[in-house]
Design a protein around this motif. Sequence first.
Motif, PDB file in Angstrom:
ATOM      1  N   ASP A 333       0.477  -1.283  -0.177  1.00  0.00           N
ATOM      2  CA  ASP A 333      -0.107   0.077   0.079  1.00  0.00           C
ATOM      3  C   ASP A 333       0.632   1.082   0.124  1.00  0.00           C
ATOM      4  O   ASP A 333       2.180   1.477  -0.050  1.00  0.00           O
ATOM      5  CB  ASP A 333      -1.045  -0.085   1.143  1.00  0.00           C
ATOM      6  N   ASP A 334       0.361   2.612   0.795  1.00  0.00           N
ATOM      7  CA  ASP A 334       1.307   3.922   0.175  1.00  0.00           C
ATOM      8  C   ASP A 334       1.984   4.006   1.616  1.00  0.00           C
ATOM      9  O   ASP A 334       2.689   4.639   1.191  1.00  0.00           O
ATOM     10  CB  ASP A 334       0.165   5.054   0.850  1.00  0.00           C
ATOM     11  N   GLN A 335       1.914   3.308   2.140  1.00  0.00           N
ATOM     12  CA  GLN A 335       2.985   2.967   3.267  1.00  0.00           C
ATOM     13  C   GLN A 335       3.840   1.961   3.622  1.00  0.00           C
ATOM     14  O   GLN A 335       4.425   1.347   4.189  1.00  0.00           O
ATOM     15  CB  GLN A 335       2.372   3.131   4.722  1.00  0.00           C
ATOM     16  N   GLY A 336       3.641   1.514   2.551  1.00  0.00           N
ATOM     17  CA  GLY A 336       4.879  -0.070   1.960  1.00  0.00           C
ATOM     18  C   GLY A 336       4.683  -1.326   2.363  1.00  0.00           C
ATOM     19  O   GLY A 336       5.473  -1.806   3.315  1.00  0.00           O
ATOM     20  N   ARG A 337       3.352  -1.477   3.260  1.00  0.00           N
ATOM     21  CA  ARG A 337       2.904  -1.894   3.840  1.00  0.00           C
ATOM     22  C   ARG A 337       2.545  -3.545   2.923  1.00  0.00           C
ATOM     23  O   ARG A 337       1.813  -3.053   2.393  1.00  0.00           O
ATOM     24  CB  ARG A 337       1.905  -2.334   5.022  1.00  0.00           C
ATOM     25  N   PHE A 338       2.363  -5.048   3.517  1.00  0.00           N
ATOM     26  CA  PHE A 338       1.730  -5.672   2.799  1.00  0.00           C
ATOM     27  C   PHE A 338       0.837  -6.446   2.880  1.00  0.00           C
ATOM     28  O   PHE A 338       0.438  -7.403   4.149  1.00  0.00           O
ATOM     29  CB  PHE A 338       2.867  -7.223   2.460  1.00  0.00           C
ATOM     30  N   ARG A 339      -0.358  -5.859   2.694  1.00  0.00           N
ATOM     31  CA  ARG A 339      -1.441  -5.850   3.098  1.00  0.00           C
ATOM     32  C   ARG A 339      -2.501  -6.632   3.515  1.00  0.00           C
ATOM     33  O   ARG A 339      -3.348  -6.908   4.486  1.00  0.00           O
ATOM     34  CB  ARG A 339      -2.750  -4.507   2.804  1.00  0.00           C
ATOM     35  N   TYR A 340      -1.970  -7.616   2.357  1.00  0.00           N
ATOM     36  CA  TYR A 340      -3.497  -8.719   2.496  1.00  0.00           C
ATOM     37  C   TYR A 340      -2.097 -10.021   2.113  1.00  0.00           C
ATOM     38  O   TYR A 340      -2.760 -10.867   1.945  1.00  0.00           O
ATOM     39  CB  TYR A 340      -3.307  -8.741   0.667  1.00  0.00           C
ATOM     40  N   ARG A 341      -1.028  -9.887   2.968  1.00  0.00           N
ATOM     41  CA  ARG A 341      -0.352 -11.097   3.165  1.00  0.00           C
ATOM     42  C   ARG A 341      -1.150 -12.269   4.625  1.00  0.00           C
ATOM     43  O   ARG A 341      -0.791 -13.055   3.728  1.00  0.00           O
ATOM     44  CB  ARG A 341       0.960 -11.060   3.422  1.00  0.00           C
ATOM     45  N   ASP A 342      -1.214 -11.997   5.200  1.00  0.00           N
ATOM     46  CA  ASP A 342      -2.243 -12.707   5.670  1.00  0.00           C
ATOM     47  C   ASP A 342      -3.253 -13.123   5.603  1.00  0.00           C
ATOM     48  O   ASP A 342      -3.505 -14.748   5.906  1.00  0.00           O
ATOM     49  CB  ASP A 342      -2.700 -12.041   7.008  1.00  0.00           C
TER      50      ASP A 342
END
Length: 439
Positions: A333-342
Motif C-alpha cells: 500500500d501507500d505506506q509500504g505495508r503488505f496489507r493482504y499477506r495474512d
Amino acid sequence: MSSSNQVPSPPETSEETPSWLTGDAAAWAAPGAPPTAESTTTAAAVSPEVPAERPVPNGFPEQLVATGPGPQPVRPAPEPAETAAAFWNTDTAAALGGQDVPVAGFSDGGAFADVVRPKLAAPTHGWRAAVYALTAGRWNPGLSEAELRLKDQVRRVTTPLSGPFSVAVGSIKGGVGKTTCTGVLGLAMAEYRGDRVIAIDANPDAGTLGDRLVGEAQAGRRTVRDLLRDLDQVRTSTQLSGYTHLAGRLRVLTSEQAPELSEMFSERDYERVLRLLSIYHELLLTDCGTGLVHSAMQGTLRHADSLVVVGAPTKDGASRAARTLQWLATHQDDQGRFRYRDLVRDAVVVLSCDRQSRYVDDTVIRDYFTSRVRAVVELPADPHLATGDIIDLDALAPATRDAVLELAAVVADGFQHRTHGLASHGFRADHADRQAGMR
C-alpha cells in the motif's frame, strides 16, 4: 429426718466398657475423638493378629474386608484431604481448635457424568436405515461413514461468530465458476447456520449472482444502486429487506445490470453498503469482479476477513489463480505495508472441475496450492450447475453437495482465526455508538 419430697437418686450404672469397644474401636465409635497412644497400645495387647487385608474396592470406603476369620475388622486408610469426595467436618474442627478436617463425604466428584449410556443416532440412508426401520429401532447399526462426515461438516459450518465476518470470493480470470462458487457457498451457509447470511454482487461488469440465485427477472427489480440512493433512510432490518432478495434462507443484494451504472460502483459505495449490511447480518459473502485494481475490489479486499480464490484444474485456470495470490501477497500500500499477506496465507482455493482434461496432472496443481494456502477444495462438475440456471442445492449430485458442504466447513474453520476485517475496523461498533447517541 428425711424429707418426703426427696427424690431417690438413680442407681449407679457400671462404667465398664464392653470388650469389643476398646482401642481403635472406641476411638472410631466416638466421632471427632482421634485415637490416643494408650488406646493403640491396649488394642495391640488384647487383639489377636489380624490377617492380611484384601484391597478395598474404590468408591466404597465403608466396606471392610479381611481374608481370615480374625474378629477385628480392618479399617481402610482415610482418603487424602485434597480428594474431590471430601467435605469439611465442623464438629471435629471445633474439637481441634477450629482446624478444618476433611473426612470422606458424598460428593459425586463427577462419577455420574457418564452414567447414562450414549444413544446411537438413527441412520437415515442406505441399508442401515432400512434395517433400523424394519426392526422398529430394535437394531441400530449406527451411522455410515458418509453420515458421520455430514454430521462433522454441519458441526463445523455452524461455528459461532462473535461479530460480522466478511468473505471475498474472487479471481482475475473470468469463466472459472467464481459466481457459482459464491452462490453455493452462500446457500450452504444460510441453510445450516442460524444467523443471518447475505451474498453481495460487487462485480462492476453487470454481475450474474442474482441470476444464479433468484432469476434474471427478479434480480433486476431491486439492486445495490437503489439501496445506495436510500441508504440514509434505512433504519431497520425490515426496511433493508425491501432492497434485497431471498433465495431460500440466503439474502441476496444484486448488482446494477446497466453497464454504465455498474461501472460507477466505487470503493466508497461498497464501504457504505458494507457498513449497513454488517449491522443486520453476521456473515457477508462478496462476489468480486476480475479486476484486482478496480476501486470496488480494493474496498472488498481491505475489509475482508477471509478470501476464497477460484481456479480450475487446467493450465490457464491454475495459472490465473496463482497470479491472483501472488499479486495479493506482494502488493504494497501507500505506506509500504503488505496489507493482504495474512489474507493470502489463510486463503481457501477452490478448483472448479467443470473444465478438466485427462492430459493434465491435477495432483501437481493441487499440491502447489496446498503448500501455499490454508485449504484446497475441489468442486466436481455437475449437470445442474452446468445449466447456468437458478441454483438448487437439492438438485446437486451427492458428490457435488458433499464438496459444497466441505467448502462451507473449511471457510467456517477460519472464523476463529480473524486477523483483520469488519470487526477490527469497528463497523458494528460504529452502529452501537450511533444507537447510544440516539437514545
